[in-house]
Write a protein that holds these residues in place. Sequence first.
Motif, PDB file in Angstrom:
ATOM      1  N   GLU A 319      34.563  39.700  65.029  1.00 29.68           N
ATOM      2  CA  GLU A 319      35.776  39.234  64.374  1.00 29.68           C
ATOM      3  C   GLU A 319      35.518  38.132  63.132  1.00 29.68           C
ATOM      4  N   ASN A 320      34.523  37.512  63.409  1.00 29.32           N
ATOM      5  CA  ASN A 320      34.000  36.597  62.006  1.00 29.32           C
ATOM      6  C   ASN A 320      33.616  37.599  60.990  1.00 29.32           C
ATOM      7  N   LEU A 321      32.874  38.498  61.223  1.00 30.12           N
ATOM      8  CA  LEU A 321      32.326  39.263  60.363  1.00 30.12           C
ATOM      9  C   LEU A 321      33.576  40.072  59.507  1.00 30.12           C
ATOM     10  N   GLN A 322      34.395  40.533  60.324  1.00 28.17           N
ATOM     11  CA  GLN A 322      35.586  41.225  59.709  1.00 28.17           C
ATOM     12  C   GLN A 322      36.221  40.550  58.832  1.00 28.17           C
ATOM     13  N   LYS A 323      36.507  39.126  59.132  1.00 30.62           N
ATOM     14  CA  LYS A 323      37.274  38.176  58.152  1.00 30.62           C
ATOM     15  C   LYS A 323      36.469  37.796  56.861  1.00 30.62           C
ATOM     16  N   ILE A 324      34.941  37.898  57.132  1.00 29.51           N
ATOM     17  CA  ILE A 324      34.229  37.733  55.766  1.00 29.51           C
ATOM     18  C   ILE A 324      34.235  38.773  54.842  1.00 29.51           C
ATOM     19  N   PHE A 326      36.557  41.094  54.666  1.00 32.84           N
ATOM     20  CA  PHE A 326      37.974  41.204  54.389  1.00 32.84           C
ATOM     21  C   PHE A 326      38.135  40.091  53.104  1.00 32.84           C
ATOM     22  N   GLY A 327      37.698  38.982  53.352  1.00 30.32           N
ATOM     23  CA  GLY A 327      38.026  38.112  52.309  1.00 30.32           C
ATOM     24  C   GLY A 327      37.304  38.405  50.955  1.00 30.32           C
ATOM     25  N   THR A 328      36.039  38.906  51.163  1.00 35.50           N
ATOM     26  CA  THR A 328      35.118  39.331  50.165  1.00 35.50           C
ATOM     27  C   THR A 328      35.894  40.593  49.208  1.00 35.50           C
ATOM     28  N   LEU A 329      36.438  41.406  50.138  1.00 34.50           N
ATOM     29  CA  LEU A 329      37.171  42.602  49.300  1.00 34.50           C
ATOM     30  C   LEU A 329      38.371  42.148  48.772  1.00 34.50           C
ATOM     31  N   ILE A 330      39.018  41.037  49.088  1.00 33.77           N
ATOM     32  CA  ILE A 330      40.321  40.519  48.419  1.00 33.77           C
ATOM     33  C   ILE A 330      39.702  39.964  47.075  1.00 33.77           C
ATOM     34  N   ILE A 331      38.700  39.249  47.128  1.00 29.99           N
ATOM     35  CA  ILE A 331      38.203  38.543  45.871  1.00 29.99           C
ATOM     36  C   ILE A 331      37.804  39.699  44.699  1.00 29.99           C
ATOM     37  N   VAL A 332      37.190  40.778  45.562  1.00 34.09           N
ATOM     38  CA  VAL A 332      36.924  41.950  44.681  1.00 34.09           C
ATOM     39  C   VAL A 332      38.046  42.467  43.848  1.00 34.09           C
ATOM     40  N   PHE A 333      39.033  42.775  44.679  1.00 34.86           N
ATOM     41  CA  PHE A 333      40.309  43.423  44.361  1.00 34.86           C
ATOM     42  C   PHE A 333      40.637  42.492  43.234  1.00 34.86           C
ATOM     43  N   LEU A 334      40.995  41.210  43.161  1.00 27.78           N
ATOM     44  CA  LEU A 334      41.449  40.203  42.383  1.00 27.78           C
ATOM     45  C   LEU A 334      40.902  40.450  41.017  1.00 27.78           C
ATOM     46  N   ILE A 335      39.427  40.675  41.046  1.00 25.68           N
ATOM     47  CA  ILE A 335      38.779  40.460  39.836  1.00 25.68           C
ATOM     48  C   ILE A 335      38.608  41.879  39.151  1.00 25.68           C
ATOM     49  N   LYS A 336      38.426  42.773  40.010  1.00 22.44           N
ATOM     50  CA  LYS A 336      37.930  44.346  39.332  1.00 22.44           C
ATOM     51  C   LYS A 336      39.055  45.114  39.345  1.00 22.44           C
ATOM     52  N   GLU A 337      40.248  44.989  39.826  1.00 22.32           N
ATOM     53  CA  GLU A 337      41.399  45.778  39.988  1.00 22.32           C
ATOM     54  C   GLU A 337      42.684  44.951  40.604  1.00 22.32           C
ATOM     55  N   PRO A 338      43.088  44.104  39.745  1.00 27.27           N
ATOM     56  CA  PRO A 338      44.164  42.972  40.213  1.00 27.27           C
ATOM     57  C   PRO A 338      45.425  43.965  40.292  1.00 27.27           C
TER      58      PRO A 338
END
Length: 359
Positions: A319-324, A326-338
């Motif tokens: 579950e902690n790995l999922q959160k890590i 997931f949070g990383t992907l959100i950052i990637v979306f905000l940077i690469k494809e807002p």
Amino acid sequence: MLYREAGQFSLRYADDRRFFRLRQARLGQAALLVFAFVGMPLLGNDYWFSAILIPFLVLSLAGLGLNLLTGYAGQLSLGSAAFMAVGAFAAYNFELRVAGLPLLASLLLGGLVAALVAALVAIIFGLPSLRIKGFYLLVSTLAAQFFVQWALTRFSWFSNDSASGVISAPPLMVAGHDLSSPAGRYLLTLAVVSALFWLGANLARSELGRNWMAVRDMDTAAAVIGIPLLKTKLLAFAISGFLLGIAGSLWAFTYLGTVEPHGFDLNRSFQILFIIIIGGLGSILGNFLGAAFIVLFPILLSNLAALLPAGLIDAGQVENLQKIVFGTLIIVFLIKEPEGLARLWQRFRERARRWPLRY
């Protein structure tokens, strides 16, 4: 070409205002609805209905409610779960205390109560939105989140004097048909969500939707050209609260069956916010794409973790790995494809229009 527009012309103004202008898009939408209403109940199983499809539809509707407020009107909010809670508890009390009230009427009234509360919140906490913006407004909406959750817990009347504060879903009867089975709950959720998405899509393309986008882009210029800022923002809060209230009722009645005020906590508000960020702000399709990502991605990670050698990853760390991740992907979306997944779909559709041509 796979997705041609040649030979398809708009002969009337009404044709030009259609949500799906191309014949292929209209046929594809009709085929998708037929499959969702007819094919899926025949092919799906109880797990798909209860664990995947129903939460996907409800979260899509919640995303639509927040997207109209944030993506179209530009008003940031972290009180989404509070309006879901108001809708769920209001619908429960209408169904409990008004004898003979149809279930759909209870859902509608629950949404209206949530809309009223959202409008009151906009007046009490959102009036500063005429002066404060951005993250300052986002923080001010936290007051509604914590106040609603406290009130539902503090006053036991809302939960029919239940010691635990838990409410249970009423019998899901619509027009004399029992929809308590997983397939029935799915069809009820699908029908309500489809109707409200049709409403939301038309609102986004209406004069009110254009006013929202004008206020979002530059409220000073919108006020100069005669758009009433207070009325426009209050309507955004109210309509968002209405959709979120019905989403909360469906979350409690058709998905969980029982729910308590803490089930609509701040984490739920963040989840809905992530849906519109990943799916795409100011996009109707993005609500579906973001909700699908939120629902399916943890299942995918769990299945991938099960394929790894035993002992490589502790079961408690999945579950902690999922959160890590997931949070990383959100950052990637905000940077690469807002603009989210909706923008990726739009690019694919533009390429399909030109295929097999390169330019």
